[in-house]
Design a protein around this motif. Structure first.
Motif, mmCIF file in Angstrom:
data_model
loop_
_atom_site.group_PDB
_atom_site.id
_atom_site.type_symbol
_atom_site.label_atom_id
_atom_site.label_comp_id
_atom_site.label_asym_id
_atom_site.label_seq_id
_atom_site.Cartn_x
_atom_site.Cartn_y
_atom_site.Cartn_z
ATOM 1 N N GLU A 197 6.498 2.355 -8.890
ATOM 2 C CA GLU A 197 7.621 1.104 -8.798
ATOM 3 C C GLU A 197 6.692 -0.416 -8.421
ATOM 4 O O GLU A 197 7.767 -0.654 -8.957
ATOM 5 C CB GLU A 197 7.944 1.560 -7.006
ATOM 6 N N LEU A 198 6.110 0.299 -8.017
ATOM 7 C CA LEU A 198 5.052 -1.103 -8.081
ATOM 8 C C LEU A 198 4.642 -2.108 -9.754
ATOM 9 O O LEU A 198 5.724 -3.479 -9.276
ATOM 10 C CB LEU A 198 3.969 -1.491 -6.938
ATOM 11 N N GLU A 199 4.563 -1.203 -10.432
ATOM 12 C CA GLU A 199 4.602 -1.578 -11.421
ATOM 13 C C GLU A 199 5.627 -2.090 -12.391
ATOM 14 O O GLU A 199 6.112 -3.266 -12.978
ATOM 15 C CB GLU A 199 3.950 -0.106 -12.583
ATOM 16 N N LEU A 230 1.401 -1.378 -0.094
ATOM 17 C CA LEU A 230 -0.286 -0.078 0.256
ATOM 18 C C LEU A 230 1.054 1.233 -0.053
ATOM 19 O O LEU A 230 0.408 1.988 -0.679
ATOM 20 C CB LEU A 230 -0.746 -0.066 1.474
ATOM 21 N N ASN A 231 2.026 0.717 1.155
ATOM 22 C CA ASN A 231 2.796 2.191 0.997
ATOM 23 C C ASN A 231 3.753 3.017 -0.618
ATOM 24 O O ASN A 231 4.531 3.484 -0.513
ATOM 25 C CB ASN A 231 4.455 2.493 1.987
ATOM 26 N N SER A 250 -4.682 -4.294 -8.920
ATOM 27 C CA SER A 250 -5.225 -5.333 -8.058
ATOM 28 C C SER A 250 -4.199 -5.986 -6.895
ATOM 29 O O SER A 250 -5.434 -6.076 -6.107
ATOM 30 C CB SER A 250 -5.447 -6.291 -9.347
ATOM 31 N N ILE A 251 -3.120 -6.358 -6.636
ATOM 32 C CA ILE A 251 -2.495 -5.938 -5.442
ATOM 33 C C ILE A 251 -2.485 -5.138 -4.133
ATOM 34 O O ILE A 251 -2.805 -5.222 -2.812
ATOM 35 C CB ILE A 251 -1.042 -6.164 -6.137
ATOM 36 N N LYS A 252 -2.668 -3.753 -4.933
ATOM 37 C CA LYS A 252 -2.805 -2.382 -4.155
ATOM 38 C C LYS A 252 -4.170 -2.351 -3.998
ATOM 39 O O LYS A 252 -4.373 -2.500 -2.402
ATOM 40 C CB LYS A 252 -2.496 -1.261 -4.732
ATOM 41 N N GLY A 253 -4.824 -3.192 -4.192
ATOM 42 C CA GLY A 253 -6.110 -3.531 -3.815
ATOM 43 C C GLY A 253 -6.998 -3.893 -3.378
ATOM 44 O O GLY A 253 -7.659 -4.055 -2.382
ATOM 45 N N SER A 254 -6.346 -5.705 -3.141
ATOM 46 C CA SER A 254 -6.477 -6.500 -2.289
ATOM 47 C C SER A 254 -6.023 -5.704 -1.068
ATOM 48 O O SER A 254 -5.995 -6.882 0.121
ATOM 49 C CB SER A 254 -5.790 -8.055 -2.726
ATOM 50 N N CYS A 255 -4.544 -5.208 -1.410
ATOM 51 C CA CYS A 255 -4.199 -4.884 0.324
ATOM 52 C C CYS A 255 -5.371 -3.921 1.090
ATOM 53 O O CYS A 255 -5.220 -3.760 2.443
ATOM 54 C CB CYS A 255 -3.511 -4.227 0.454
ATOM 55 N N MET A 305 0.787 -7.902 -18.010
ATOM 56 C CA MET A 305 -0.577 -6.627 -17.665
ATOM 57 C C MET A 305 0.171 -6.605 -16.264
ATOM 58 O O MET A 305 -0.507 -6.415 -15.278
ATOM 59 C CB MET A 305 -1.263 -7.869 -17.197
ATOM 60 N N PHE A 306 1.144 -6.116 -15.896
ATOM 61 C CA PHE A 306 2.465 -5.438 -14.763
ATOM 62 C C PHE A 306 1.023 -4.312 -14.131
ATOM 63 O O PHE A 306 0.833 -4.582 -13.563
ATOM 64 C CB PHE A 306 3.874 -5.382 -15.108
#
Length: 81
Positions: free
Chosen positions: A59-61, A53-54, A76-81, A69-70
């Motif tokens: 950077e995550l991409e 989330l932080n 999706s990862i951020k939304g799940s967290c 599909m990065f």
């Protein structure tokens, strides 16, 4: 399920349920081998949902860029967290 597949094992490398969730999300439209090549460094960098989330989305991409599909996977990862 266990009766049908008594020797089934998960091919995705993970050490806890949270890492498995991330690995499964990354596995869309790619191979487990490709995900496993990425997750070692990814799981060393990001240890908790708060870490995902932080971090800045760009950077995550970039960390996920070697997978297809990065951008969608990062969201999706951020939304799940």
């Amino acid at each position: 399920f266990e009766k049908m597949f008594p020797n089934a094992e998960c091919e995705l490398i993970h050490s806890n349920v949270f890492e498995l969730l991330i690995a499964v999300m990354l596995s869309a439209q790619t191979t487990d081998a490709a995900v496993n090549r990425l997750t070692n460094s990814l799981f060393n960098k990001y240890k908790s949902p708060e870490d995902y989330l932080n971090v800045d989305t760009n950077e995550l991409e970039n960390d996920l860029r070697q997978l297809g599909m990065f951008k969608r996977k990062a969201r999706s990862i951020k939304g799940s967290c």
